[in-house]
Design an enzyme around this catalytic site. Structure first.
Site, PDB file in Angstrom:
ATOM      1  N   ASN A   9       0.931  -1.226  -0.180  1.00  0.00           N
ATOM      2  CA  ASN A   9       0.252  -0.360  -0.105  1.00  0.00           C
ATOM      3  C   ASN A   9       0.840   1.566   0.202  1.00  0.00           C
ATOM      4  O   ASN A   9       1.852   1.890   0.915  1.00  0.00           O
ATOM      5  CB  ASN A   9      -0.387   0.178   1.453  1.00  0.00           C
ATOM      6  CG  ASN A   9      -1.731   1.301   2.152  1.00  0.00           C
ATOM      7  OD1 ASN A   9      -1.744   1.957   0.586  1.00  0.00           O
ATOM      8  ND2 ASN A   9      -1.928   1.272   2.955  1.00  0.00           N
ATOM      9  N   TRP A  10       1.034   1.516  -1.397  1.00  0.00           N
ATOM     10  CA  TRP A  10       1.904   2.664  -1.383  1.00  0.00           C
ATOM     11  C   TRP A  10       1.060   4.263  -0.812  1.00  0.00           C
ATOM     12  O   TRP A  10       1.730   5.364  -0.710  1.00  0.00           O
ATOM     13  CB  TRP A  10       2.431   3.541  -2.462  1.00  0.00           C
ATOM     14  CG  TRP A  10       3.123   2.436  -3.262  1.00  0.00           C
ATOM     15  CD1 TRP A  10       3.039   0.999  -2.637  1.00  0.00           C
ATOM     16  CD2 TRP A  10       3.614   2.087  -4.613  1.00  0.00           C
ATOM     17  NE1 TRP A  10       3.830  -0.093  -3.926  1.00  0.00           N
ATOM     18  CE2 TRP A  10       4.297   1.045  -5.015  1.00  0.00           C
ATOM     19  CE3 TRP A  10       2.955   2.947  -6.026  1.00  0.00           C
ATOM     20  CZ2 TRP A  10       4.833   0.553  -6.531  1.00  0.00           C
ATOM     21  CZ3 TRP A  10       3.633   2.118  -6.971  1.00  0.00           C
ATOM     22  CH2 TRP A  10       4.570   1.469  -7.215  1.00  0.00           C
ATOM     23  N   HIS A  95      -9.860   0.809   4.880  1.00  0.00           N
ATOM     24  CA  HIS A  95      -8.271   1.406   5.213  1.00  0.00           C
ATOM     25  C   HIS A  95      -8.582   2.249   6.696  1.00  0.00           C
ATOM     26  O   HIS A  95      -9.355   2.829   7.057  1.00  0.00           O
ATOM     27  CB  HIS A  95      -7.066   1.443   4.558  1.00  0.00           C
ATOM     28  CG  HIS A  95      -5.918   2.166   4.883  1.00  0.00           C
ATOM     29  ND1 HIS A  95      -5.728   2.759   5.772  1.00  0.00           N
ATOM     30  CD2 HIS A  95      -5.081   0.729   4.915  1.00  0.00           C
ATOM     31  CE1 HIS A  95      -4.007   2.665   5.975  1.00  0.00           C
ATOM     32  NE2 HIS A  95      -3.526   1.536   5.564  1.00  0.00           N
TER      33      HIS A  95
HETATM   34  C1  PEP Z   1      -0.330   0.111   5.723  1.00  0.00           C
HETATM   35  O1  PEP Z   1      -0.758   1.180   5.896  1.00  0.00           O
HETATM   36  O2  PEP Z   1      -1.524  -0.634   5.537  1.00  0.00           O
HETATM   37  C2  PEP Z   1       0.157  -0.598   6.417  1.00  0.00           C
HETATM   38  C3  PEP Z   1       0.351  -1.365   6.725  1.00  0.00           C
HETATM   39  O3  PEP Z   1       1.511   0.353   7.041  1.00  0.00           O
HETATM   40  P1  PEP Z   1       2.576  -0.553   7.360  1.00  0.00           P
HETATM   41  O4  PEP Z   1       3.206  -1.250   6.973  1.00  0.00           O
HETATM   42  O5  PEP Z   1       3.459   1.309   7.371  1.00  0.00           O
HETATM   43  O6  PEP Z   1       2.550  -0.066   9.140  1.00  0.00           O
END
Ligand code: PEP
Length: 249
Positions: A9-10, A95
């Site tokens: 997920n960018w 999300h």
């Molecule tokens: C996300 O936003 O889906 C996520 C898992 O972020 P991070 O890996 O940066 O905790």
């Protein structure tokens, strides 16, 4: 046997130039053919990413979609049909950044999930508790309610080929990762909840873990019985790190 899936997920990152560079480095990675790999660029870069990844094993998804299907008067939104037309195969729904910062309700998330399913986009349904809820012992209740909102309205068959991502809010972007045991407990509870409706669906659903996954902790997390891969935020912006996470799956 469930095929492991790793999705990057960018978020709200990248310019055309930095995205081109990230793709170039990703293409140099040795990625395991046994793992399904998805990248989720920001909406502006979907076309660019679809084009540059064509012919590779990576597929592309969107980070969100409109809760209304089709076309029409909904300024600033992208419908599932438009995302599919742009080359997306996947879409994230629910999300926690959208639930908590942008106020998306369970009902809106459910409508997005339904719209995606109806047009053949594969939804990744994100669920997860805040730190306050975990500390109050409400984790399974919160996650169960988020899941139930989709299952009760759309029926268990809607989950048949879907993907659920368990992402404890306190672990996202914080550097704090759920221990493999903490994550496994919630993943097992999600699967058990689905199994009460259909053992077959529950067995087939892939449940990803997300929350500060890195190359250093991925193998241990992905080794748990009910963890079928990961949803990766920050670490997916570094091709080497993301490649190593995919190889750990
Ligand atoms: C996300 O936003 O889906 C996520 C898992 O972020 P991070 O890996 O940066 O905790």
């Amino acid at each position: 046997m469930r095929r492991q899936l790793v999705a990057g997920n960018w978020k709200m990152n990248g310019t055309r130039a930095s995205v081109a560079e990230l793709i170039r480095s990703l293409r140099e990675q040795a990625l395991p053919a046994s793992v399904e790999i998805v990248v989720l660029p920001g909406a502006l870069h979907i076309g660019q990413v679809v084009e540059s990844l064509s012919g590779t094993q990576l597929s592309v998804g969107a980070q969100d979609c409109a809760s209304e299907a089709g076309f029409g008067a909904l300024t600033g939104e992208e419908s599932v049909e438009q995302l599919q037309d742009a080359g997306c195969e996947w879409v994230l729904v629910g999300h926690s950044e959208r639930r908590l910062i942008l106020g998306e309700s369970d009902e809106v998330v459910r409508r997005k999930f339904a719209a995606a399913k109806a047009c053949g986009l594969k939804p990744i349904l994100c669920v997860g508790e805040t730190l306050e809820q975990r500390e109050a012992g409400q984790t399974l209740e919160v996650v169960g309610r988020q899941l139930e909102s989709v299952v009760s309205a759309l029926g268990i068959s809607a989950l048949a080929d879907a993907v659920v991502a368990y992402e404890p809010v306190w672990a996202i972007g914080s550097g704090l990762t759920a221990t493999p045991q903490q994550a496994q407990e919630v993943h097992a509870a999600i699967r058990a909840q689905l199994a009460r409706e259909s053992a077959e669906v529950a067995e087939g659903v892939r449940i990803l873990y997300g929350g500060s996954v890195k190359a250093a902790n991925a193998a241990e997390l992905f080794g748990m019985a009910d963890i079928d891969g990961g949803l990766i935020g920050g670490a997916s912006l570094k091709a080497d790190e993301f490649g190593a996470i995919c190889r750990a799956a």
